[in-house]
Scaffold this motif. Sequence first.
Motif, PDB file in Angstrom:
ATOM      1  N   UNK A   3       0.820  -1.208   0.000  1.00 38.76           N
ATOM      2  CA  UNK A   3       0.000   0.000   0.000  1.00 38.76           C
ATOM      3  C   UNK A   3       0.849   1.251   0.000  1.00 38.76           C
ATOM      4  N   UNK A   4       1.963   1.197   0.727  1.00 36.04           N
ATOM      5  CA  UNK A   4       2.847   2.365   0.744  1.00 36.04           C
ATOM      6  C   UNK A   4       3.424   2.629  -0.646  1.00 36.04           C
ATOM      7  N   UNK A   5       3.803   1.554  -1.302  1.00 35.24           N
ATOM      8  CA  UNK A   5       4.380   1.701  -2.640  1.00 35.24           C
ATOM      9  C   UNK A   5       3.347   2.279  -3.602  1.00 35.24           C
ATOM     10  N   UNK A   6       2.153   1.699  -3.557  1.00 34.05           N
ATOM     11  CA  UNK A   6       1.084   2.141  -4.459  1.00 34.05           C
ATOM     12  C   UNK A   6       0.767   3.620  -4.243  1.00 34.05           C
ATOM     13  N   UNK A   7       0.832   4.032  -3.003  1.00 32.75           N
ATOM     14  CA  UNK A   7       0.540   5.419  -2.674  1.00 32.75           C
ATOM     15  C   UNK A   7       1.495   6.354  -3.421  1.00 32.75           C
ATOM     16  N   UNK A   8       2.753   5.961  -3.487  1.00 37.91           N
ATOM     17  CA  UNK A   8       3.724   6.785  -4.203  1.00 37.91           C
ATOM     18  C   UNK A   8       3.367   6.882  -5.688  1.00 37.91           C
ATOM     19  N   UNK A   9       2.957   5.766  -6.262  1.00 37.96           N
ATOM     20  CA  UNK A   9       2.567   5.811  -7.681  1.00 37.96           C
ATOM     21  C   UNK A   9       1.413   6.779  -7.893  1.00 37.96           C
ATOM     22  N   UNK A  35      -3.304   4.334 -12.215  1.00 39.29           N
ATOM     23  CA  UNK A  35      -2.466   3.302 -11.622  1.00 39.29           C
ATOM     24  C   UNK A  35      -3.300   2.049 -11.495  1.00 39.29           C
ATOM     25  N   UNK A  36      -2.847   0.975 -12.084  1.00 36.09           N
ATOM     26  CA  UNK A  36      -3.546  -0.291 -11.870  1.00 36.09           C
ATOM     27  C   UNK A  36      -2.644  -1.217 -11.079  1.00 36.09           C
ATOM     28  N   UNK A  37      -3.125  -1.592  -9.927  1.00 36.81           N
ATOM     29  CA  UNK A  37      -2.382  -2.547  -9.114  1.00 36.81           C
ATOM     30  C   UNK A  37      -2.601  -3.925  -9.722  1.00 36.81           C
ATOM     31  N   UNK A  38      -1.528  -4.525 -10.229  1.00 40.62           N
ATOM     32  CA  UNK A  38      -1.683  -5.814 -10.903  1.00 40.62           C
ATOM     33  C   UNK A  38      -1.515  -6.967  -9.922  1.00 40.62           C
ATOM     34  N   UNK A  39      -0.765  -6.745  -8.871  1.00 44.72           N
ATOM     35  CA  UNK A  39      -0.628  -7.743  -7.812  1.00 44.72           C
ATOM     36  C   UNK A  39       0.013  -7.029  -6.634  1.00 44.72           C
ATOM     37  N   UNK A  40       0.369  -7.780  -5.622  1.00 43.73           N
ATOM     38  CA  UNK A  40       0.896  -7.138  -4.419  1.00 43.73           C
ATOM     39  C   UNK A  40       2.206  -6.395  -4.715  1.00 43.73           C
ATOM     40  N   UNK A  41       2.924  -6.806  -5.763  1.00 39.87           N
ATOM     41  CA  UNK A  41       4.228  -6.170  -6.012  1.00 39.87           C
ATOM     42  C   UNK A  41       4.390  -5.581  -7.412  1.00 39.87           C
TER      43      UNK A  41
END
Length: 625
Positions: free
Chosen positions: A136-142, A149-155
């Motif tokens: 979640x922290x990483x996605x927040x930066x994106x 932004x599409x989260x494709x998986x946890x990483x």
Amino acid sequence: MSEYRWKDLLDINSKSKAYLSPLSCIAHIDVNAFFAQVEQIRCHYNVEDPVVCVQWNSIIAVSYAARKFGITRMDSVFDALKKCSNLVPIHTAVFRKGEDFWQYHDDCGSWHTEEEKRLTPEKFKVSLDPYRRESRKVIKIFHEWCDMVEKASVDEVFLDLGRNVFATLLLGDEVKGFESIRDQFKNGEYELDDYLPTVPRDLDIQFDPGDYNPENEFVFQDWDDVLFCLGSKITDKIRQQIIDVLGYTTSCGIARTRTMAKLGSNFKKPNAQTVIRNRNIGYFLDNGSFELTSFWSMGGIMGKELSTLLELPKEKPLRYIRESWPMASSDVKAFMKEKIAMLADDTERSFNLSDEQCQQLSEKIFLLARGDFKMPMNPRPMIRSMMSNKNLRGESCRHYQDCLAWLEVFSGELIGRIKELEQEYERIFIPKTMTISTRTPGFQRHSRSSGLVVGGRIKAKDLMELGTRLTKELDTKFGNTKDYYPLTNINMVISNFEILETGRTIVDMFGRQTQVIRKSGDDFVKPSDNHSNSDDCEIKRTLRCEPCDMDFETELSFKEHTDFHYAMRLSESLNGATEDSKNLSYGERRLLFSSAKRPAKTSQQGPSKKSHSQKKSDIYKYFSK
DNA sequence: TACTCACAG
DNA sequence: GGCTGTGAGTA
């Protein structure tokens, strides 16, 4: 002159059209050996330390430092230790059977510990919670950088960089050399169908890092080269920020389509990026030893069977596809479709495709082989169900009491995951159905489900109570039959989520809107991901709270305010009206909230037993972020 | 809706 | 290889 038109360029400034434009600019970024990096950072090791992430005796993620010793995910910890005596094996967090919180046990890994301390599947269940948090922290930066932004998986994520590169090219003034095209754009001196001007020769930018250019082509031949260059500088900055803020290295691919971007990110690891420019797609696919099965969704049976059916050669199979069906006209596709259908019939393979599906499939292969298979960015579908599952071996679930102990774990895990969801979506999630399933030694499955009725937010206790009842039913019915215990699997699924929107709920409370609650459903998407109406315009509306006689400048401040009301109401419904909530002004109440801080983040959750005051601060915790 | 299968990581 | 998660197809 450019081979692209003005409309191609303008389209990338539209969220809905960008991915279809020949000038589209898509990135795929994944965190290298994610679980291993999370553990490396958490335990204060550095990149050179050969960290591996361990589950029981298996390695589930291998840091790049450890890969240098030839260690792979297939190795057991013991095998890996033979390859590298300095190995740093770190076990995942675990729930202990009978407890509803997870913990790290960094002092008792599973490799050289006394029997009673060992982390074993009989007594523990792995928790992936820490990785979801970091994700979640990483996605927040994106999200700070990119509007799609599409989260494709946890990483891993996909980014549509359309607006980013459009703005850098036409709206900014950082990069010198674009004055002419910028003026043309600003003054509207173009028709949509006009070709773009030739790219100026004297550009003040270097295509670095990441350009894939093995044939040493002249770098900026057309605007797609320029846009990819600008895009690569942006992803470089994003990735640097992820390193600076969180410490994680990533790999990135940039290309015209999602599938090509994904191949690109996989091309160089770790900590690298690769741009596959449009003019290099063929070269990249043919010389990177790619085949049909290299593409996403073709990695399994489908890709293998198709390769056989189409009699693809071992050498440069994708070039073969391009050359066998050289034109994009519809009759060529029809021909290819026919071939697939014919072969499918002939060989009596596991295919059973409708005419429609053959058509789509042939089209897809045609485009994939040209790096031109376009897929829109998908908003993440709203959650439908959530499972906590435990595969059991040996005797770890021999009777009803054992089941209850695992139910504690499931309840804790599911509550934790609901909380994560609630933070991510800024909504409240209330499951309405629960199912408990078991699997016997003879692989027979049994399940019981029932409605969950609770007022307000769901608690671990609620899950535990219903779970207990359902388990009891199963035990009563099957417990005495032979071959039920010891169970080989037990799980808890919650589903049928009711989703409360915090802002709207309170607004409705004061009678300004009719729609209070939206049930979970197909049309529910996160507002920031809602592409259809956020396209090119913004709707301004007045933000006012009648009861408080207050107007708000920004969505954020308004939301904060309405959340305050909501929390207050919730607090009252749970704890009874308090002095706090009765007689204080909004300002005074607000102070109360902001002073109730969430406890500092620790590497473990606390036990669920809580004093009264802690219970109350739970409510605050949720809203005080 | 429940179940299985394919695919992914 | 163990584990978790998703979507499509099916009854």
